[in-house]
Motif scaffolding. Sequence first.
Motif, PDB file in Angstrom:
ATOM      1  N   SER A  38       0.813  -1.205   0.043  1.00  0.00           N
ATOM      2  CA  SER A  38       0.033  -0.054  -0.077  1.00  0.00           C
ATOM      3  C   SER A  38       0.846   1.145   0.187  1.00  0.00           C
ATOM      4  O   SER A  38       0.629   2.141  -0.756  1.00  0.00           O
ATOM      5  N   ASP A  42       0.840   3.948  -3.262  1.00  0.00           N
ATOM      6  CA  ASP A  42       0.551   5.441  -2.917  1.00  0.00           C
ATOM      7  C   ASP A  42       1.580   6.431  -3.390  1.00  0.00           C
ATOM      8  O   ASP A  42       1.526   7.566  -4.149  1.00  0.00           O
ATOM      9  N   GLU A  46       1.647   9.491  -6.373  1.00  0.00           N
ATOM     10  CA  GLU A  46       1.865  10.616  -5.960  1.00  0.00           C
ATOM     11  C   GLU A  46       3.236  11.214  -6.741  1.00  0.00           C
ATOM     12  O   GLU A  46       3.672  12.237  -6.367  1.00  0.00           O
TER      13      GLU A  46
END
Length: 92
Positions: A38, A42, A46
């Motif tokens: 996870s 992310d 980004e």
Amino acid sequence: MVNWEVVIWTCITMAVLLGIAALILIFISSRNIKKKTSELKDLHLELKTGMKVMFCGAIYGKITKVKGDIVEVEVAKNVIISVSRYAIQSVE
């Protein structure tokens, strides 16, 4: 004379204890894998121009362009390479 009943029950007890230890280790490692996955997901979503990144192969660079799944990274002065955004391991 060997008491085989005691030997068998000792083996069964050891097998059960080793099985419980294995289940605990599997549970802990699966949680760590999910957490790391996870975090990387992310990180990959980004990515922005100007970020300093490190690839899985320990190559450092600066993002110059992000377009879809392809990221252009400057690894040396005037040396730009195109890589998959998923090859990026960390951001500095």
